[in-house]
Design an enzyme around this catalytic site. Structure first.
Site, PDB file in Angstrom:
ATOM      1  N   GLU A  50       0.871  -1.172   0.000  1.00 60.37           N
ATOM      2  CA  GLU A  50       0.000   0.000   0.000  1.00 60.37           C
ATOM      3  C   GLU A  50       0.908   1.221   0.000  1.00 60.37           C
ATOM      4  O   GLU A  50       1.677   1.427   0.938  1.00 60.37           O
ATOM      5  CB  GLU A  50      -0.936   0.041   1.213  1.00 60.37           C
ATOM      6  CG  GLU A  50      -1.887   1.237   1.115  1.00 60.37           C
ATOM      7  CD  GLU A  50      -2.664   1.547   2.390  1.00 60.37           C
ATOM      8  OE1 GLU A  50      -3.454   2.507   2.342  1.00 60.37           O
ATOM      9  OE2 GLU A  50      -2.474   0.865   3.409  1.00 60.37           O
ATOM     10  N   ASP A  75       4.995   4.719   3.789  1.00 61.18           N
ATOM     11  CA  ASP A  75       4.714   6.145   3.951  1.00 61.18           C
ATOM     12  C   ASP A  75       5.927   6.789   4.598  1.00 61.18           C
ATOM     13  O   ASP A  75       6.651   6.132   5.345  1.00 61.18           O
ATOM     14  CB  ASP A  75       3.463   6.368   4.823  1.00 61.18           C
ATOM     15  CG  ASP A  75       2.753   7.676   4.501  1.00 61.18           C
ATOM     16  OD1 ASP A  75       3.387   8.743   4.633  1.00 61.18           O
ATOM     17  OD2 ASP A  75       1.571   7.641   4.121  1.00 61.18           O
ATOM     18  N   ASP A 124      -2.203  12.185  -2.810  1.00 60.65           N
ATOM     19  CA  ASP A 124      -2.269  13.593  -3.187  1.00 60.65           C
ATOM     20  C   ASP A 124      -2.312  13.639  -4.717  1.00 60.65           C
ATOM     21  O   ASP A 124      -1.412  13.121  -5.379  1.00 60.65           O
ATOM     22  CB  ASP A 124      -1.027  14.324  -2.679  1.00 60.65           C
ATOM     23  CG  ASP A 124      -1.099  15.833  -2.899  1.00 60.65           C
ATOM     24  OD1 ASP A 124      -1.753  16.267  -3.871  1.00 60.65           O
ATOM     25  OD2 ASP A 124      -0.480  16.574  -2.109  1.00 60.65           O
ATOM     26  N   LYS A 128      -1.296  20.591  -9.845  1.00 59.05           N
ATOM     27  CA  LYS A 128      -0.500  21.534 -10.632  1.00 59.05           C
ATOM     28  C   LYS A 128       0.429  20.786 -11.592  1.00 59.05           C
ATOM     29  O   LYS A 128       1.033  19.779 -11.229  1.00 59.05           O
ATOM     30  CB  LYS A 128       0.312  22.441  -9.709  1.00 59.05           C
ATOM     31  CG  LYS A 128      -0.542  23.399  -8.892  1.00 59.05           C
ATOM     32  CD  LYS A 128       0.316  24.327  -8.063  1.00 59.05           C
ATOM     33  CE  LYS A 128      -0.550  25.307  -7.269  1.00 59.05           C
ATOM     34  NZ  LYS A 128       0.272  26.216  -6.425  1.00 59.05           N
ATOM     35  N   ASP A 160     -10.632  10.052  -3.999  1.00 63.75           N
ATOM     36  CA  ASP A 160     -11.766  10.970  -4.024  1.00 63.75           C
ATOM     37  C   ASP A 160     -11.571  12.031  -5.103  1.00 63.75           C
ATOM     38  O   ASP A 160     -12.458  12.839  -5.340  1.00 63.75           O
ATOM     39  CB  ASP A 160     -11.891  11.671  -2.675  1.00 63.75           C
ATOM     40  CG  ASP A 160     -10.703  12.595  -2.427  1.00 63.75           C
ATOM     41  OD1 ASP A 160      -9.556  12.076  -2.390  1.00 63.75           O
ATOM     42  OD2 ASP A 160     -10.889  13.819  -2.292  1.00 63.75           O
TER      43      ASP A 160
END
Length: 222
Positions: A50, A75, A124, A128, A160
């Site tokens: 993950e 992470d 994220d 941009k 999302d």
């Protein structure tokens, strides 16, 4: 989260046998578990990653459902995945590990064809243009994933972000990759795998409260 709380979690992570926190030098200089992750778990089960695991809800949730697979949450923010690592220890889940490192170094951490499946959960979107290189489904990352994944290995993206969903679909179609399944709103449109609907992250619950649709893509890199 206060600095004292973070420090407490960092120190507790150091005591967890399911947490690995290599230095950048250790990773680049020849990471000891590269190609040998089954020795860490002491079994030959398939390995699932993950990426950007946050609090580790998916890593732990998938591990509970699949005891014959090993799961590694990755992470850079150890204070976040502390929760997942602690839960895994409390629930005696021996098929869970957390790796504190930059995802950009993933090809230094795992060997060719060592991974069976990848989950990317609520990354994220890096909207941009100048941040394109940081999107976890950009062409450079897809090349890294293809190298690490077994020939039939798959990637799951749950987000999302309609931008991230659309960007990824367009890229996959444009490069001729195999889209196994796609859903623009998993809770409104039926058909998503159970683990997409039954495991919810902290951030996902926030997005649902805001009325945001949750999207999902499962694909194979050709």
């Amino acid at each position: 989260m206060g600095s004292k709380n973070k420090l407490k979690r960092f120190k507790e992570n150091e005591t967890f046998t399911n947490v690995i926190q290599p230095s950048r030098e250790e990773v680049i200089g020849g990471f000891k578990f590269k190609g040998k992750w089954n020795s860490f778990f002491d079994n030959d089960y398939p390995i699932v990653l993950e990426l950007g695991c946050g609090k580790g809800e998916y890593t732990v949730g998938l591990a509970k459902r699949n005891p014959a697979k090993n799961f590694i949450g990755i992470d850079i923010k150890g204070a976040r995945f502390w929760r997942g690592a602690k839960s895994a220890k409390e629930e005696n889940l021996g098929n869970v590990a957390f790796l504190r490192t930059q995802i950009e170094l993933i090809d230094q951490l795992f060997a060719e064809n060592e991974i069976d499946e990848i989950w990317i959960t609520f990354p994220d979107p890096q909207i941009k243009y100048k941040r394109t290189k940081h999107r976890l489904t950009n062409p450079d990352f897809l090349k890294k994933y293809k190298h690490l994944l077994k020939p039939k290995g798959i990637v799951n993206l749950k987000t999302d972000s309609e931008f991230m969903h659309g960007y990824t679909l367009g890229l996959l179609q444009g490069q001729g990759h195999e889209i196994l399944y796609s859903n623009h709103d998993v809770y409104k449109n039926a058909g998503s795998p159970p683990e997409v609907l039954e495991i919810q992250t902290f951030y996902e619950n926030q997005y649902l409260e805001q009325g945001k649709p949750i999207t999902y893509i499962q694909f194979r890199i050709n």
